[in-house]
Every structure is written in structure tokens, then in C-alpha cells.
Motif scaffolding. Structure first.
Motif, PDB file in Angstrom:
ATOM      1  N   CYS A 176      33.489 110.094  68.346  1.00 43.46           N
ATOM      2  CA  CYS A 176      32.063 110.274  68.044  1.00 43.46           C
ATOM      3  C   CYS A 176      31.341 108.926  67.990  1.00 43.46           C
ATOM      4  N   ALA A 177      31.984 107.922  67.406  1.00 48.64           N
ATOM      5  CA  ALA A 177      31.385 106.592  67.335  1.00 48.64           C
ATOM      6  C   ALA A 177      31.202 106.000  68.729  1.00 48.64           C
ATOM      7  N   LEU A 178      32.174 106.212  69.598  1.00 44.71           N
ATOM      8  CA  LEU A 178      32.070 105.700  70.963  1.00 44.71           C
ATOM      9  C   LEU A 178      30.955 106.412  71.740  1.00 44.71           C
ATOM     10  N   VAL A 179      30.844 107.714  71.556  1.00 47.38           N
ATOM     11  CA  VAL A 179      29.769 108.473  72.224  1.00 47.38           C
ATOM     12  C   VAL A 179      28.411 107.951  71.782  1.00 47.38           C
ATOM     13  N   LEU A 180      28.257 107.756  70.485  1.00 48.03           N
ATOM     14  CA  LEU A 180      26.988 107.266  69.948  1.00 48.03           C
ATOM     15  C   LEU A 180      26.706 105.842  70.416  1.00 48.03           C
ATOM     16  N   ALA A 181      27.714 104.975  70.377  1.00 44.75           N
ATOM     17  CA  ALA A 181      27.542 103.577  70.786  1.00 44.75           C
ATOM     18  C   ALA A 181      27.205 103.471  72.267  1.00 44.75           C
ATOM     19  N   ALA A 182      27.882 104.267  73.103  1.00 47.44           N
ATOM     20  CA  ALA A 182      27.616 104.235  74.542  1.00 47.44           C
ATOM     21  C   ALA A 182      26.189 104.668  74.842  1.00 47.44           C
ATOM     22  N   ALA A 183      25.727 105.718  74.179  1.00 51.37           N
ATOM     23  CA  ALA A 183      24.359 106.200  74.398  1.00 51.37           C
ATOM     24  C   ALA A 183      23.330 105.160  73.985  1.00 51.37           C
ATOM     25  N   ILE A 184      23.531 104.547  72.821  1.00 51.91           N
ATOM     26  CA  ILE A 184      22.591 103.533  72.337  1.00 51.91           C
ATOM     27  C   ILE A 184      22.567 102.335  73.275  1.00 51.91           C
ATOM     28  N   LYS A 185      23.748 101.871  73.688  1.00 55.74           N
ATOM     29  CA  LYS A 185      23.850 100.722  74.582  1.00 55.74           C
ATOM     30  C   LYS A 185      23.144 100.973  75.909  1.00 55.74           C
ATOM     31  N   VAL A 186      23.404 102.125  76.509  1.00 58.77           N
ATOM     32  CA  VAL A 186      22.807 102.434  77.812  1.00 58.77           C
ATOM     33  C   VAL A 186      21.299 102.571  77.700  1.00 58.77           C
ATOM     34  N   MET A 187      20.823 103.262  76.694  1.00 57.47           N
ATOM     35  CA  MET A 187      19.382 103.443  76.549  1.00 57.47           C
ATOM     36  C   MET A 187      18.682 102.116  76.297  1.00 57.47           C
ATOM     37  N   ALA A 188      19.288 101.249  75.512  1.00 58.78           N
ATOM     38  CA  ALA A 188      18.703  99.935  75.262  1.00 58.78           C
ATOM     39  C   ALA A 188      18.663  99.107  76.542  1.00 58.78           C
ATOM     40  N   ASP A 189      19.748  99.133  77.316  1.00 61.72           N
ATOM     41  CA  ASP A 189      19.801  98.366  78.555  1.00 61.72           C
ATOM     42  C   ASP A 189      18.808  98.891  79.585  1.00 61.72           C
ATOM     43  N   LEU A 190      18.677 100.209  79.667  1.00 58.66           N
ATOM     44  CA  LEU A 190      17.743 100.785  80.633  1.00 58.66           C
ATOM     45  C   LEU A 190      16.304 100.415  80.306  1.00 58.66           C
ATOM     46  N   ARG A 191      15.985 100.315  79.022  1.00 60.62           N
ATOM     47  CA  ARG A 191      14.639  99.876  78.619  1.00 60.62           C
ATOM     48  C   ARG A 191      14.397  98.437  79.071  1.00 60.62           C
ATOM     49  N   VAL A 192      15.414  97.585  78.930  1.00 61.20           N
ATOM     50  CA  VAL A 192      15.283  96.188  79.361  1.00 61.20           C
ATOM     51  C   VAL A 192      15.109  96.112  80.868  1.00 61.20           C
ATOM     52  N   TRP A 193      15.917  96.899  81.610  1.00 63.33           N
ATOM     53  CA  TRP A 193      15.815  96.889  83.072  1.00 63.33           C
ATOM     54  C   TRP A 193      14.431  97.330  83.529  1.00 63.33           C
ATOM     55  N   ARG A 194      13.896  98.361  82.850  1.00 63.12           N
ATOM     56  CA  ARG A 194      12.584  98.863  83.258  1.00 63.12           C
ATOM     57  C   ARG A 194      11.494  97.836  82.986  1.00 63.12           C
ATOM     58  N   LYS A 195      11.590  97.156  81.839  1.00 66.41           N
ATOM     59  CA  LYS A 195      10.582  96.147  81.507  1.00 66.41           C
ATOM     60  C   LYS A 195      10.621  95.006  82.513  1.00 66.41           C
ATOM     61  N   ARG A 196      11.814  94.584  82.911  1.00 71.24           N
ATOM     62  CA  ARG A 196      11.933  93.512  83.891  1.00 71.24           C
ATOM     63  C   ARG A 196      11.373  93.938  85.232  1.00 71.24           C
ATOM     64  N   ALA A 197      11.696  95.185  85.629  1.00 72.15           N
ATOM     65  CA  ALA A 197      11.205  95.670  86.916  1.00 72.15           C
ATOM     66  C   ALA A 197       9.688  95.815  86.905  1.00 72.15           C
ATOM     67  N   THR A 198       9.147  96.304  85.784  1.00 68.35           N
ATOM     68  CA  THR A 198       7.699  96.481  85.679  1.00 68.35           C
ATOM     69  C   THR A 198       6.989  95.136  85.725  1.00 68.35           C
ATOM     70  N   SER A 199       7.559  94.128  85.081  1.00 69.00           N
ATOM     71  CA  SER A 199       6.948  92.804  85.074  1.00 69.00           C
ATOM     72  C   SER A 199       6.927  92.182  86.465  1.00 69.00           C
ATOM     73  N   ARG A 200       7.858  92.631  87.326  1.00 67.21           N
ATOM     74  CA  ARG A 200       7.887  92.137  88.698  1.00 67.21           C
ATOM     75  C   ARG A 200       7.049  92.990  89.633  1.00 67.21           C
ATOM     76  N   GLY A 201       6.457  94.054  89.063  1.00 68.51           N
ATOM     77  CA  GLY A 201       5.566  94.887  89.855  1.00 68.51           C
ATOM     78  C   GLY A 201       6.253  95.836  90.792  1.00 68.51           C
ATOM     79  N   ARG A 202       7.468  96.288  90.436  1.00 63.82           N
ATOM     80  CA  ARG A 202       8.159  97.240  91.290  1.00 63.82           C
ATOM     81  C   ARG A 202       8.860  98.292  90.433  1.00 63.82           C
ATOM     82  N   GLU A 203       9.314  99.356  91.108  1.00 67.07           N
ATOM     83  CA  GLU A 203       9.992 100.441  90.443  1.00 67.07           C
ATOM     84  C   GLU A 203      11.377 100.009  90.007  1.00 67.07           C
ATOM     85  N   PRO A 204      11.825 100.328  88.784  1.00 69.26           N
ATOM     86  CA  PRO A 204      13.163  99.956  88.348  1.00 69.26           C
ATOM     87  C   PRO A 204      14.216 100.537  89.259  1.00 69.26           C
TER      88      PRO A 204
END
Length: 209
Positions: A176-204
Motif C-alpha cells: 500500500c505504501a508503494l502504491v501511494l508513493a508511486a502515485a504521488i511521485k508520478v503526479m508530481a513529476d507530470l506536473r513539473v513536465w507540464r510546467k516546463r513544456a508550457t513555459s517552452r510554448g509547446r504541448e507536454p
């Protein structure tokens, strides 16, 4: 060195999923359970294990498959998750219809029931939205999918931890801890990827699907 690292990652994932299943299979409580109830219970354990694989696949954390193959595997495992949930709920319905009716109506006295039911409906909702994905549009699909994924993970983890059954406490808590940690990690990383892509003016480039 790379092959050893790849093998270690996959071995760790297999261990995280298979150890709780193996320990549950050795539980003395199974001696008093019927085959349908046992099948339903293990379908729930397998579903929890699949929830660990899903975010790792879509984020590309697992070595080997290409991004395209990772997305395809994510889709197929999502379908397997729905099947596992149907078996889990259907088996419990066959063995004890009154308890399942109480759970579905949120009148069950057991504290784990509402979390499991909410997670179940969220899984079915994701499957329905996946079928309508082309009509929804990418942005709407992402928001809906991510929101429901949070509900699925939280509901399933709380449900699993509150259930006192064949799963051994420590291995269940670790999964259960691994499931929760994996979800949090991926969602946090995807937010970072989207912000970087948006700042460059393109689709993530990272696609949640």
C-alpha cells in the motif's frame, strides 16, 4: 551494468507484488473460506498490485518498453484492473449478497466498505471515460483521469489497510505504501513536465492515459 540494473528493477517490482500474494496464499484463514470467496479476495489483492504498475508504466519509470508500448500496456492493465474488480465484487456478492447491498448503499457497519465502493466506482468511471476519450478532448481527459486516479489510489489503500483478512499486515502495508508513493511521485513529476513544456510554448510530451 545496465542489464543488472534493469533486472533489479523488475525483480523488485515482482517482489513487491508477489510477496503479499504468496503470504496471503499461506494464510490459515483460507481453510474456512469457500473457493468463490478466495477467488474474490485474491482478485482484490491482484488489483492492488496492478495499481502499483500503472503509474510506473505511464511515467516511463520501468526500463524496457518504449513510451508507446508503455502506454499500450497501461491501457491493457487498466482493462485487467476492471476485470479484477468485477471478479472481486462479483465473488463477494455471490458469497454474501446482504453484505454487498449494505456496502453499495453505504450502510455497512464495516469501516472499510465505503472506501472500497468509492474506489470501485472510480475505476469503472475511468474505464467509461477511456471509451469516450476522443470525444472528451485531451485536456478534459487528463484532468478527469488524474482526479479519479487519486480517488482510486487513496480509496484502495485505505480499504486494503482497514480490511483484516488473509493479507499479512507488514507485506500489505508495504504494498500500500508503494502504491501511494508511486502515485504521488508520478503526479508530481507530470506536473513539473507540464510546467516546463508550457513555459517552452509547446504541448507536454508526457501523456497520461
Amino acid at each position: 551494468m545496465r542489464l543488472a540494473r534493469v533486472a533489479l528493477i523488475w525483480a523488485a517490482l515482482a517482489t513487491a507484488i508477489c510477496v503479499p500474494i504468496a503470504v496471503a496464499a499461506a494464510s490459515p484463514l483460507l481453510a474456512w473460506r469457500g473457493p468463490v470467496y478466495i477467488l474474490a479476495g485474491f482478485a482484490g489483492i491482484i488489483a492492488l498490485g496492478l495499481m502499483l504498475v500503472q503509474p510506473l508504466l505511464i511515467a516511463g519509470y520501468l526500463p524496457g518498453p518504449s513510451p508507446y508500448r508503455g502506454r499500450r500496456a497501461h491501457h491493457w492493465i487498466g482493462g485487467a484492473l476492471v476485470v479484477a474488480m468485477v471478479i472481486h465484487v462479483g465473488g463477494l456478492w455471490i458469497t454474501s449478497p446482504p453484505d454487498m447491498i449494505d456496502a453499495l448503499l453505504f450502510t455497512s457497519p464495516t469501516p472499510f466498505s465505503p472506501f472500497g465502493v468509492i474506489a470501485m466506482w472510480a475505476i469503472f468511471a475511468v474505464a467509461l471515460l477511456a471509451a469516450l476519450r476522443r470525444r472528451l478532448g485531451l485536456r478534459t481527459w487528463r484532468i478527469a483521469h488524474m482526479s479519479l486516479a487519486v480517488v482510486i489510489v487513496v480509496g484502495s489503500v485505505v480499504h486494503g489497510m482497514l480490511v483484516e483478512g488473509t493479507m499479512e499486515t507488514m507485506s500489505k502495508a508495504a504494498l500500500c505504501a508503494l502504491v501511494l508513493a508511486a502515485a504521488i511521485k508520478v503526479m508530481a513529476d507530470l506536473r513539473v513536465w507540464r510546467k516546463r513544456a508550457t513555459s517552452r510554448g509547446r504541448e507536454p510530451s508526457a501523456t497520461v492515459s
